[in-house]
Design a protein around this motif. Structure first.
Motif, short mmCIF file in Angstrom:
data_model
loop_
_atom_site.label_atom_id
_atom_site.label_comp_id
_atom_site.label_asym_id
_atom_site.label_seq_id
_atom_site.Cartn_x
_atom_site.Cartn_y
_atom_site.Cartn_z
N LYS A 80 90.10 56.20 -13.05
CA LYS A 80 91.19 56.18 -12.06
C LYS A 80 91.26 54.86 -11.28
CE LYS A 80 89.54 58.12 -7.76
NZ LYS A 80 89.69 59.13 -6.75
N ASP A 81 90.21 54.05 -11.35
CA ASP A 81 90.25 52.74 -10.69
C ASP A 81 90.85 51.66 -11.59
OD1 ASP A 81 89.00 53.83 -8.49
OD2 ASP A 81 86.98 53.29 -9.17
N ARG A 130 96.60 61.61 -1.06
CA ARG A 130 95.88 62.70 -0.40
C ARG A 130 96.52 63.02 0.96
NH1 ARG A 130 90.07 60.09 -2.24
NH2 ARG A 130 89.84 61.30 -4.16
N ALA A 168 86.88 62.84 -4.16
CA ALA A 168 86.97 63.45 -5.49
C ALA A 168 85.72 64.28 -5.75
CB ALA A 168 87.12 62.36 -6.55
N GLN A 196 91.62 61.10 -12.62
CA GLN A 196 90.50 61.35 -11.69
C GLN A 196 89.42 62.18 -12.39
OE1 GLN A 196 91.15 61.70 -7.46
NE2 GLN A 196 90.30 63.75 -7.45
N GLY A 197 88.19 61.77 -12.21
CA GLY A 197 87.08 62.48 -12.83
C GLY A 197 86.74 62.02 -14.24
N1 LIG Z 1 88.51 55.31 -5.31
C1 LIG Z 1 87.10 55.20 -5.51
C2 LIG Z 1 86.63 56.19 -6.51
N2 LIG Z 1 86.73 55.94 -7.83
C3 LIG Z 1 86.29 57.06 -8.51
C4 LIG Z 1 85.91 58.01 -7.57
C5 LIG Z 1 85.42 59.36 -7.83
C6 LIG Z 1 85.12 59.75 -9.23
C7 LIG Z 1 86.30 59.85 -10.14
O1 LIG Z 1 87.42 60.20 -9.75
O2 LIG Z 1 86.08 59.58 -11.34
C8 LIG Z 1 86.09 57.45 -6.31
C9 LIG Z 1 85.78 58.09 -5.01
C10 LIG Z 1 86.80 59.09 -4.57
O3 LIG Z 1 88.00 58.92 -4.83
O4 LIG Z 1 86.43 60.09 -3.93
#
Ligand SMILES: NCc1[nH]cc(CCC(=O)O)c1CC(=O)O
Length: 301
Positions: A80-81, A130, A168, A196-197
């Motif tokens: 997700k980054d 969010r 997350a 995400q995840g």
């Molecule tokens: N933005 C930073 C980031 N990048 C990945 C995660 C969590 C793990 C993921 O989503 O793979 C997080 C922290 C969060 O958003 O709580």
């Protein structure tokens, strides 16, 4: 054969890299894997809100450069980054099995539904996605910006006297703080960020040898979800300045893709759910692009 794996040095980055490398070692016992920690611009700029820096790939550029230069052979990131456009000369390989995609609240006092949060509760998050979705469900909440790695953000509940923070589930679970989750936010209330995840395994394009090492840990279902969600992100040309969410679910051979896009102030937000027959990654990707078109039209209407 020796393979050097690059990663950021945060606790989350290291834990997820070790998780991948352990699986790769299990499938490729003849290969020697070495982990190399790389500092990125995002690690060095600490106290500026991310949306004020406005640099795509803030946490990945240095790592990608080392991949291009042959200093490392593969890199592990949180998918997700990653910007929706892949760096020229590089490619993502197979996606390993995805962690919990949901957002959660870490709270002073655990709750069983959002209604149980006290009136006007102060919740920390730097993410517009969010913030605006939470405000849709609970307009009385006081959302305040926070930054930092997972441990830092959780510590701000005490140091900045917050009722809770949004994070997350995946990250919290990976670093072993799952017991502190006070509420799992249903995806119907806060739609997760695209991918995400999920983890991204990045390599030099056409590096067939490395591809073959990773193939055994592919998770087909996760791969299809990620293709659809990231195609949506690419299709709306999304940046971290906008509330953007996407979550794909596969039931039998049908994909349900829920997408969300809003403007910078969260004044206008559109959510769409599309269902399509889906058995290949191409179909998943096409659905993501189709959803982007639909939602852009609705947002501009
Ligand atoms: N933005 C930073 C980031 N990048 C990945 C995660 C969590 C793990 C993921 O989503 O793979 C997080 C922290 C969060 O958003 O709580």
């Amino acid at each position: 054969m020796k393979v050097v794996v690059g990663t950021r040095g945060s606790k989350l980055a290291l834990t997820q890299t070790e998780w991948v490398v352990n699986q790769l070692r299990g499938c490729n016992p003849e290969v020697e894997f070495e982990i190399k920690i790389i500092k990125t611009k995002g690690d060095l700029i600490q106290n500026v809100p991310l949306d004020k820096i406005g640099d795509k790939g803030l946490f990945v550029k240095e790592i990608e450069q080392q991949l291009l230069d042959g200093e490392i052979d593969l890199a592990i990131h949180s998918m997700k980054d990653m910007p929706s456009e892949v760096c020229p000369g590089l490619a993502f390989t197979y996606t390993p099995v995805r962690e919990d995609a949901r957002d959660v609240l870490v709270l002073k006092h655990p709750i069983k539904s959002l209604e149980e949060l006290p009136q006007g509760a102060t919740i920390g998050t730097g993410s517009k996605r969010r913030k605006y979705q939470l405000l849709n469900a609970r307009p009385d909440l006081n959302i305040v910006p926070i930054r930092g790695n997972i441990d830092t953000r959780i510590s701000k509940i005490e140091t900045e006297n917050l009722d809770g923070v949004v994070l997350a589930a995946a990250g919290i679970k990976r670093i072993g703080r799952e017991e502190e989750i006070g509420y799992y936010i249903p995806v119907e209330i806060v739609l997760p960020a695209p991918a995400q995840g999920a983890l991204a395994i990045e390599i030099r394009e056409n590096d067939e040898k490395i591809y073959d090492l990773i193939r055994p840990i592919e998770d087909r279902l996760s791969q299809m979800q990620i293709e659809a969600e990231r195609a949506f992100l690419d299709g709306v040309e999304g940046s971290c300045h906008l509330p953007i969410g996407a979550y794909a679910e596969l039931e039998e051979e049908r994909m349900k893709l829920t997408c969300l896009l809003g403007d910078e102030e969260g004044v206008k937000m559109v959510k769409e759910i599309l269902y399509r027959a889906c058995t290949t990654v191409e179909e998943a990707r096409n659905l993501g692009y189709e959803a982007a078109k639909v939602i852009l039209e609705k947002l501009q209407a």
